[in-house]
Design a protein around this motif. Structure first.
Motif, PDB file in Angstrom:
ATOM      1  N   LYS A 155      31.947  72.062  53.334  1.00  0.00           N
ATOM      2  CA  LYS A 155      31.941  73.155  52.360  1.00  0.00           C
ATOM      3  C   LYS A 155      33.140  74.094  52.497  1.00  0.00           C
ATOM      4  O   LYS A 155      33.572  74.687  51.526  1.00  0.00           O
ATOM      5  N   TRP A 156      33.655  74.269  53.746  1.00  0.00           N
ATOM      6  CA  TRP A 156      34.739  75.218  53.968  1.00  0.00           C
ATOM      7  C   TRP A 156      35.340  74.970  55.339  1.00  0.00           C
ATOM      8  O   TRP A 156      34.837  74.149  56.113  1.00  0.00           O
ATOM      9  N   ASN A 157      36.391  75.721  55.646  1.00  0.00           N
ATOM     10  CA  ASN A 157      37.027  75.642  56.960  1.00  0.00           C
ATOM     11  C   ASN A 157      36.039  76.009  58.065  1.00  0.00           C
ATOM     12  O   ASN A 157      35.141  76.816  57.864  1.00  0.00           O
ATOM     13  N   PHE A 158      36.234  75.431  59.217  1.00  0.00           N
ATOM     14  CA  PHE A 158      35.462  75.703  60.429  1.00  0.00           C
ATOM     15  C   PHE A 158      34.017  75.209  60.364  1.00  0.00           C
ATOM     16  O   PHE A 158      33.157  75.709  61.072  1.00  0.00           O
ATOM     17  N   GLN A 159      33.765  74.195  59.532  1.00  0.00           N
ATOM     18  CA  GLN A 159      32.485  73.487  59.607  1.00  0.00           C
ATOM     19  C   GLN A 159      32.564  72.585  60.835  1.00  0.00           C
ATOM     20  O   GLN A 159      33.614  72.013  61.129  1.00  0.00           O
ATOM     21  N   LYS A 160      31.446  72.469  61.550  1.00  0.00           N
ATOM     22  CA  LYS A 160      31.443  71.782  62.841  1.00  0.00           C
ATOM     23  C   LYS A 160      30.511  70.577  62.820  1.00  0.00           C
ATOM     24  O   LYS A 160      29.419  70.652  62.264  1.00  0.00           O
ATOM     25  N   TYR A 161      30.957  69.499  63.481  1.00  0.00           N
ATOM     26  CA  TYR A 161      30.173  68.264  63.595  1.00  0.00           C
ATOM     27  C   TYR A 161      30.078  67.888  65.061  1.00  0.00           C
ATOM     28  O   TYR A 161      31.102  67.770  65.742  1.00  0.00           O
ATOM     29  N   LEU A 162      28.848  67.686  65.535  1.00  0.00           N
ATOM     30  CA  LEU A 162      28.619  67.372  66.942  1.00  0.00           C
ATOM     31  C   LEU A 162      28.173  65.926  67.098  1.00  0.00           C
ATOM     32  O   LEU A 162      27.278  65.459  66.398  1.00  0.00           O
ATOM     33  N   VAL A 163      28.817  65.233  68.036  1.00  0.00           N
ATOM     34  CA  VAL A 163      28.545  63.830  68.332  1.00  0.00           C
ATOM     35  C   VAL A 163      28.189  63.747  69.812  1.00  0.00           C
ATOM     36  O   VAL A 163      28.782  64.454  70.645  1.00  0.00           O
TER      37      VAL A 163
ATOM     38  N   GLY B 115      28.560  58.524  71.311  1.00  0.00           N
ATOM     39  CA  GLY B 115      29.195  58.410  70.004  1.00  0.00           C
ATOM     40  C   GLY B 115      28.230  58.426  68.843  1.00  0.00           C
ATOM     41  O   GLY B 115      28.559  57.988  67.747  1.00  0.00           O
ATOM     42  N   GLU B 116      27.031  58.964  69.060  1.00  0.00           N
ATOM     43  CA  GLU B 116      26.025  59.068  68.006  1.00  0.00           C
ATOM     44  C   GLU B 116      26.065  60.462  67.387  1.00  0.00           C
ATOM     45  O   GLU B 116      26.165  61.465  68.100  1.00  0.00           O
ATOM     46  N   PHE B 117      25.946  60.505  66.073  1.00  0.00           N
ATOM     47  CA  PHE B 117      25.915  61.768  65.334  1.00  0.00           C
ATOM     48  C   PHE B 117      24.714  62.595  65.774  1.00  0.00           C
ATOM     49  O   PHE B 117      23.607  62.075  65.866  1.00  0.00           O
ATOM     50  N   ILE B 118      24.930  63.886  66.054  1.00  0.00           N
ATOM     51  CA  ILE B 118      23.821  64.796  66.396  1.00  0.00           C
ATOM     52  C   ILE B 118      23.482  65.693  65.213  1.00  0.00           C
ATOM     53  O   ILE B 118      22.374  65.672  64.702  1.00  0.00           O
ATOM     54  N   ASP B 119      24.454  66.519  64.785  1.00  0.00           N
ATOM     55  CA  ASP B 119      24.170  67.495  63.738  1.00  0.00           C
ATOM     56  C   ASP B 119      25.492  68.107  63.261  1.00  0.00           C
ATOM     57  O   ASP B 119      26.537  67.894  63.865  1.00  0.00           O
ATOM     58  N   TYR B 120      25.399  68.870  62.188  1.00  0.00           N
ATOM     59  CA  TYR B 120      26.562  69.625  61.715  1.00  0.00           C
ATOM     60  C   TYR B 120      26.146  71.067  61.487  1.00  0.00           C
ATOM     61  O   TYR B 120      24.956  71.377  61.360  1.00  0.00           O
ATOM     62  N   PHE B 121      27.154  71.939  61.474  1.00  0.00           N
ATOM     63  CA  PHE B 121      26.920  73.376  61.390  1.00  0.00           C
ATOM     64  C   PHE B 121      27.953  73.971  60.432  1.00  0.00           C
ATOM     65  O   PHE B 121      29.146  73.719  60.566  1.00  0.00           O
ATOM     66  N   TYR B 122      27.479  74.779  59.497  1.00  0.00           N
ATOM     67  CA  TYR B 122      28.378  75.417  58.546  1.00  0.00           C
ATOM     68  C   TYR B 122      29.282  76.435  59.248  1.00  0.00           C
ATOM     69  O   TYR B 122      29.022  76.856  60.371  1.00  0.00           O
ATOM     70  N   SER B 123      30.293  76.858  58.545  1.00  0.00           N
ATOM     71  CA  SER B 123      31.319  77.765  59.073  1.00  0.00           C
ATOM     72  C   SER B 123      30.733  79.051  59.651  1.00  0.00           C
ATOM     73  O   SER B 123      31.272  79.594  60.622  1.00  0.00           O
ATOM     74  N   ILE B 124      29.661  79.550  59.074  1.00  0.00           N
ATOM     75  CA  ILE B 124      29.091  80.813  59.542  1.00  0.00           C
ATOM     76  C   ILE B 124      28.448  80.698  60.920  1.00  0.00           C
ATOM     77  O   ILE B 124      28.202  81.702  61.572  1.00  0.00           O
ATOM     78  N   THR B 125      28.188  79.474  61.381  1.00  0.00           N
ATOM     79  CA  THR B 125      27.632  79.280  62.720  1.00  0.00           C
ATOM     80  C   THR B 125      28.785  79.361  63.713  1.00  0.00           C
ATOM     81  O   THR B 125      29.659  78.497  63.745  1.00  0.00           O
ATOM     82  N   LYS B 126      28.779  80.417  64.514  1.00  0.00           N
ATOM     83  CA  LYS B 126      29.851  80.619  65.483  1.00  0.00           C
ATOM     84  C   LYS B 126      29.746  79.568  66.597  1.00  0.00           C
ATOM     85  O   LYS B 126      28.647  79.102  66.919  1.00  0.00           O
ATOM     86  N   PRO B 127      30.869  79.221  67.194  1.00  0.00           N
ATOM     87  CA  PRO B 127      30.876  78.169  68.217  1.00  0.00           C
ATOM     88  C   PRO B 127      29.940  78.403  69.400  1.00  0.00           C
ATOM     89  O   PRO B 127      29.414  77.439  69.963  1.00  0.00           O
ATOM     90  N   LEU B 128      29.716  79.647  69.788  1.00  0.00           N
ATOM     91  CA  LEU B 128      28.853  79.932  70.931  1.00  0.00           C
ATOM     92  C   LEU B 128      27.398  80.180  70.533  1.00  0.00           C
ATOM     93  O   LEU B 128      26.569  80.537  71.377  1.00  0.00           O
ATOM     94  N   ASN B 129      27.066  79.956  69.285  1.00  0.00           N
ATOM     95  CA  ASN B 129      25.695  80.121  68.800  1.00  0.00           C
ATOM     96  C   ASN B 129      24.779  79.135  69.519  1.00  0.00           C
ATOM     97  O   ASN B 129      25.154  77.989  69.765  1.00  0.00           O
ATOM     98  N   THR B 130      23.568  79.566  69.799  1.00  0.00           N
ATOM     99  CA  THR B 130      22.611  78.694  70.499  1.00  0.00           C
ATOM    100  C   THR B 130      22.252  77.442  69.703  1.00  0.00           C
ATOM    101  O   THR B 130      21.813  76.457  70.288  1.00  0.00           O
ATOM    102  N   ARG B 131      22.479  77.471  68.382  1.00  0.00           N
ATOM    103  CA  ARG B 131      22.239  76.255  67.594  1.00  0.00           C
ATOM    104  C   ARG B 131      23.149  75.127  68.068  1.00  0.00           C
ATOM    105  O   ARG B 131      22.805  73.960  67.952  1.00  0.00           O
ATOM    106  N   ILE B 132      24.318  75.484  68.591  1.00  0.00           N
ATOM    107  CA  ILE B 132      25.252  74.498  69.135  1.00  0.00           C
ATOM    108  C   ILE B 132      25.066  74.351  70.647  1.00  0.00           C
ATOM    109  O   ILE B 132      24.928  73.234  71.160  1.00  0.00           O
ATOM    110  N   THR B 133      25.043  75.461  71.376  1.00  0.00           N
ATOM    111  CA  THR B 133      25.032  75.392  72.834  1.00  0.00           C
ATOM    112  C   THR B 133      23.754  74.773  73.394  1.00  0.00           C
ATOM    113  O   THR B 133      23.781  74.247  74.505  1.00  0.00           O
TER     114      THR B 133
END
Length: 179
Positions: free
Chosen positions: A145-153, A157-175
């Motif tokens: 959708k925009w810059n700084f969208q994140k994809y975690l593998v 090498g298996e896809f886990i999830d993706y996070f929109y730009s508003i999700t900061k890198p240190l957000n618990t949704r990622i960590t």
């Protein structure tokens, strides 16, 4: 040859609304660094990979700081890979040299940065085709959708999830995936 066709081969086949998975490992995807050298994604087997489409002139650009902190904190188990893209508001207009200097001087970036690519559209790089197409990643469809969208593998090498730009890198949704 179309880069997607070269990567995927024959695209998914449909038969009465059934889509057959033609997934391929993410480690087979070819992408270059900002300096033009091939990045061998298989070197990151055993670590999670966080792919982030980045841009130097975006309101989310300060996320580089947290991306570097995330990389420093979890570097034994995670590699952050920045993927420059100029498709959203033309916010990454620079050359490879400009991007590299900007990242190092302003944010002290030490994680890998790839060549500038398209993450959407007819010239979508095979990496983002893998990240956004369920028939290739085996998990889910998405669109960038925009810059700084994140994809975690994951480490295999298996896809886990993706996070929109508003999700900061240190957000618990990622960590939560990194602990």
């Amino acid at each position: 040859m179309n880069p997607l066709k070269a990567f995927v081969g024959t695209l998914a086949t449909t038969d009465k609304d059934i889509v057959y998975n033609t997934s391929k490992p993410i480690y087979n995807i070819e992408i270059n660094s900002l300096q033009g050298n091939p990045i061998d994604l298989s070197e990151f087997k055993g670590k999670k990979m966080l792919f982030v489409n980045v841009a130097s002139k975006c309101g989310f650009t300060p996320q580089y700081r947290e991306l570097q902190e995330l990389y420093d904190t979890y570097k034994d188990n995670l590699v952050v890979i920045g993927v420059p893209c100029n498709q959203f508001g033309k916010q990454e207009p620079g050359t490879s040299e400009d991007i590299e200097e900007f990242c190092q001087v302003n944010y002290g970036v030490t994680f890998p940065i790839t060549e500038k690519i398209d993450v959407n559209g007819s010239n979508q790089h095979p990496l983002y085709t893998w990240l956004t197409k369920k028939f290739i990643n085996g998990k889910q469809n998405s669109s960038v959708k925009w810059n700084f969208q994140k994809y975690l593998v994951d480490e295999q090498g298996e896809f886990i999830d993706y996070f929109y730009s508003i999700t900061k890198p240190l957000n618990t949704r990622i960590t939560k995936y990194l602990k």
